[in-house]
Write a protein that holds these residues in place. Sequence first.
Motif, PDB file in Angstrom:
ATOM      1  N   THR A 232       6.345  -1.699   1.433  1.00 38.07           N
ATOM      2  CA  THR A 232       7.782  -1.667   1.111  1.00 38.07           C
ATOM      3  C   THR A 232       8.356  -0.257   1.014  1.00 38.07           C
ATOM      4  OG1 THR A 232       7.352  -1.643  -1.268  1.00 38.07           O
ATOM      5  CG2 THR A 232       7.738  -3.813  -0.232  1.00 38.07           C
ATOM      6  N   ASP A 233       7.561   0.726   0.549  1.00 40.40           N
ATOM      7  CA  ASP A 233       8.082   2.054   0.190  1.00 40.40           C
ATOM      8  C   ASP A 233       9.000   1.950  -1.026  1.00 40.40           C
ATOM      9  OD1 ASP A 233       8.372   4.815   0.340  1.00 40.40           O
ATOM     10  OD2 ASP A 233       9.920   4.775   1.888  1.00 40.40           O
ATOM     11  N   CYS A 234       8.885   0.895  -1.811  1.00 38.42           N
ATOM     12  CA  CYS A 234       9.820   0.643  -2.917  1.00 38.42           C
ATOM     13  C   CYS A 234      10.039   1.917  -3.742  1.00 38.42           C
ATOM     14  CB  CYS A 234       9.276  -0.472  -3.805  1.00 38.42           C
ATOM     15  SG  CYS A 234      10.385  -0.883  -5.157  1.00 38.42           S
TER      16      CYS A 234
ATOM     17  N   ASP B 253       1.947   7.645   6.861  1.00 41.93           N
ATOM     18  CA  ASP B 253       3.016   6.700   6.567  1.00 41.93           C
ATOM     19  C   ASP B 253       4.379   7.153   7.101  1.00 41.93           C
ATOM     20  OD1 ASP B 253       0.734   6.581   4.866  1.00 41.93           O
ATOM     21  OD2 ASP B 253       1.806   5.234   3.536  1.00 41.93           O
ATOM     22  N   HIS B 254       5.186   6.195   7.504  1.00 38.70           N
ATOM     23  CA  HIS B 254       6.528   6.342   8.107  1.00 38.70           C
ATOM     24  C   HIS B 254       6.414   6.369   9.631  1.00 38.70           C
ATOM     25  CE1 HIS B 254       9.115   6.577   4.617  1.00 38.70           C
ATOM     26  NE2 HIS B 254       8.291   7.460   4.063  1.00 38.70           N
ATOM     27  N   LEU B 255       6.074   7.552  10.223  1.00 39.78           N
ATOM     28  CA  LEU B 255       5.759   7.644  11.664  1.00 39.78           C
ATOM     29  C   LEU B 255       6.892   7.178  12.571  1.00 39.78           C
ATOM     30  CD1 LEU B 255       2.093   6.273  11.408  1.00 39.78           C
ATOM     31  CD2 LEU B 255       2.854   8.667  11.301  1.00 39.78           C
TER      32      LEU B 255
ATOM     33  N   SER C  79       0.803  -1.229   0.000  1.00 40.34           N
ATOM     34  CA  SER C  79       0.000   0.000   0.000  1.00 40.34           C
ATOM     35  C   SER C  79       0.840   1.286   0.000  1.00 40.34           C
ATOM     36  CB  SER C  79      -0.947  -0.003   1.211  1.00 40.34           C
ATOM     37  OG  SER C  79      -0.203  -0.139   2.411  1.00 40.34           O
ATOM     38  N   HIS C  80       2.156   1.160  -0.227  1.00 42.48           N
ATOM     39  CA  HIS C  80       2.992   2.365  -0.335  1.00 42.48           C
ATOM     40  C   HIS C  80       4.211   2.036  -1.201  1.00 42.48           C
ATOM     41  CE1 HIS C  80       4.899   6.096   1.788  1.00 42.48           C
ATOM     42  NE2 HIS C  80       5.625   5.788   0.724  1.00 42.48           N
ATOM     43  N   THR C  81       4.151   2.406  -2.479  1.00 44.15           N
ATOM     44  CA  THR C  81       5.319   2.255  -3.354  1.00 44.15           C
ATOM     45  C   THR C  81       5.460   3.497  -4.238  1.00 44.15           C
ATOM     46  OG1 THR C  81       4.596   1.388  -5.522  1.00 44.15           O
ATOM     47  CG2 THR C  81       4.557  -0.171  -3.656  1.00 44.15           C
ATOM     48  N   HIS C  82       6.690   3.639  -4.729  1.00 42.65           N
ATOM     49  CA  HIS C  82       6.999   4.690  -5.723  1.00 42.65           C
ATOM     50  C   HIS C  82       7.632   3.963  -6.909  1.00 42.65           C
ATOM     51  CE1 HIS C  82       7.143   7.950  -2.440  1.00 42.65           C
ATOM     52  NE2 HIS C  82       7.224   6.842  -1.732  1.00 42.65           N
ATOM     53  N   LEU C  83       7.014   2.870  -7.352  1.00 47.46           N
ATOM     54  CA  LEU C  83       7.769   1.953  -8.206  1.00 47.46           C
ATOM     55  C   LEU C  83       7.936   2.382  -9.660  1.00 47.46           C
ATOM     56  CD1 LEU C  83       5.973  -0.135 -10.185  1.00 47.46           C
ATOM     57  CD2 LEU C  83       5.225  -0.974  -7.971  1.00 47.46           C
TER      58      LEU C  83
ATOM     59  N   VAL D 215      -0.632  10.577   3.681  1.00 47.00           N
ATOM     60  CA  VAL D 215       0.395  11.547   4.091  1.00 47.00           C
ATOM     61  C   VAL D 215       1.720  10.863   4.432  1.00 47.00           C
ATOM     62  CG1 VAL D 215       0.889  13.511   5.607  1.00 47.00           C
ATOM     63  CG2 VAL D 215      -1.492  12.865   5.173  1.00 47.00           C
ATOM     64  N   HIS D 216       2.843  11.367   3.845  1.00 51.65           N
ATOM     65  CA  HIS D 216       4.187  11.015   4.329  1.00 51.65           C
ATOM     66  C   HIS D 216       4.405  11.849   5.590  1.00 51.65           C
ATOM     67  CE1 HIS D 216       4.953   9.269   0.390  1.00 51.65           C
ATOM     68  NE2 HIS D 216       6.128   8.865   0.805  1.00 51.65           N
ATOM     69  N   ALA D 217       4.459  11.211   6.744  1.00 50.34           N
ATOM     70  CA  ALA D 217       4.385  11.966   8.004  1.00 50.34           C
ATOM     71  C   ALA D 217       5.395  11.492   9.041  1.00 50.34           C
ATOM     72  CB  ALA D 217       2.968  11.810   8.581  1.00 50.34           C
TER      73      ALA D 217
ATOM     74  N   ILE E  23       0.760   2.958  -6.215  1.00 45.70           N
ATOM     75  CA  ILE E  23       1.889   3.560  -6.940  1.00 45.70           C
ATOM     76  C   ILE E  23       1.765   5.081  -6.876  1.00 45.70           C
ATOM     77  CG2 ILE E  23       2.999   3.848  -9.191  1.00 45.70           C
ATOM     78  CD1 ILE E  23       2.064   1.035  -9.925  1.00 45.70           C
ATOM     79  N   LYS E  24       2.838   5.728  -6.402  1.00 46.80           N
ATOM     80  CA  LYS E  24       2.831   7.190  -6.298  1.00 46.80           C
ATOM     81  C   LYS E  24       3.657   7.794  -7.425  1.00 46.80           C
ATOM     82  CE  LYS E  24       3.079   6.664  -1.278  1.00 46.80           C
ATOM     83  NZ  LYS E  24       1.687   6.791  -0.856  1.00 46.80           N
ATOM     84  N   SER E  25       3.229   8.949  -7.907  1.00 43.79           N
ATOM     85  CA  SER E  25       4.087   9.742  -8.790  1.00 43.79           C
ATOM     86  C   SER E  25       5.059  10.496  -7.872  1.00 43.79           C
ATOM     87  CB  SER E  25       3.236  10.701  -9.616  1.00 43.79           C
ATOM     88  OG  SER E  25       2.585  11.630  -8.757  1.00 43.79           O
TER      89      SER E  25
HETATM   90 ZN   LIG Z   1       7.229   7.047   0.301  1.00 38.82          ZN
END
Ligand SMILES: [Zn+2]
Length: 424
Positions: free
Chosen positions: A335-337, A284-286, A88-92, A261-263, A157-159
């Motif tokens: 993963t935060d890939c 996310d992160h925290l 649920s969190h990638t930048h692939l 949110v990247h937080a 997938i995030k831009s």
């Molecule tokens: Zn990220």
Amino acid sequence: MQQISPPEVVIYRRPAQLLTLAGPAKARAGAAMSDLGIEHGFSVVTRGEKIVWLGPDSKLDVNTLGTDAQVRELDCRGQVLMPALCDSHTHLVWGGHRLDELELRLRGADYEEIFAAGGGILSSVRQTRGVTDEQLYAQSLARVRRMQQTGTTTFEIKSGYGLDLQTELRQLRVAKQLREQAGVRTVATCLAAHAIPAEFRGSQQKRDAFIAGVCEEILPAVAAEQLATYCDVFCDRGAFTPDEARRVFARGQQLGLKPRVHANEFGHTGGALLAAQLGAASADHLLYLNADERAALKQAGVIATLLPGTSTVLGKPFADGRALVEAGVPVAVATDCNPGSCAFESLAMVVGLSCYGNRLTPGEAICAATHNAACSLGLHNQVGRIAPGLDADLLLLGTDDYRDLVYHTGSPLVDTTISRGRRL
Ligand SMILES: [Zn+2]
């Protein structure tokens, strides 16, 4: 007349453990996270893309499956059958690589220093802007294929490596292309507010102009082309302030893009509280989170997404997953890939890291990387559990105990990945 063959019926017979994650379709918190709904002596039937039946093997009547169907039986004794993983969190989707930075960091350079010197995200922005659409798609598809091999069938997938209108759109179009051409389940997030690009650095005026461009140019274009479901902002030290993030999220929400949110990756920088105020789908992160911030996330029903791969790669502290579970905040693991701070592709391995780093138990970690992750993407009625009506997204593990995924973190325990009924 064209003959349409009936969808294949597959019977997964008597796995040693069947992890159903049976229960309500909402995100789970506290003790509910470790209840994986484990069944023994059960079988599962899929028809085409869907799960159609599960129950005690002795109750399975093959005659009810329909005589038209081509039936295949798989003897799953000695194996674990569980829902496929949901990342649920990638930048692939990115161009190029940052192998040189990997060495710099291992020799002692700090991530924030590398970024300030024009490396980090900005290096990937230059490389992503520099590749063709075909290269961007091919590189991304290769990553997805490797990730599928390790058990993931759903990808957020995030831009965020374009930071200009055209390249942000190109990245999100690749996410769409992966869905439409390669049949991969993707959910896209516009992260145009990932960093201030080089051409907008140097003055507050330019910075404001970039944020205005995100709000008035990039987000409306993304929404008009229906390229994303979510909007994300890197709200942290060295990136965007909570006030700037609020502007971007407000515009996103007007356009129908829900916030994630990247937080709190670098400090108590306001991102987690902002996620709570907005009722974001995920924070996310925290890494830095106090009791008040945890209480705010719980109160607002925000899912806390832990990314222990990034802590590992950057040599940073791990988010306190134990405290989040005990505070009753639903937790997801991903993963935060991405090309810099964590290019790990195996969510199965990251599940292990979430136990050793974030102090989740194996059961909590499985829930976090399947059902809770699916909830954070609004896909809780499609994937993340094993129940009739859900998509047949399943894993067969080469072990009779799911805890081996953590015990033997990184070992190739995923024997078979099944996505919408298709063995990959
Ligand atoms: Zn990220």
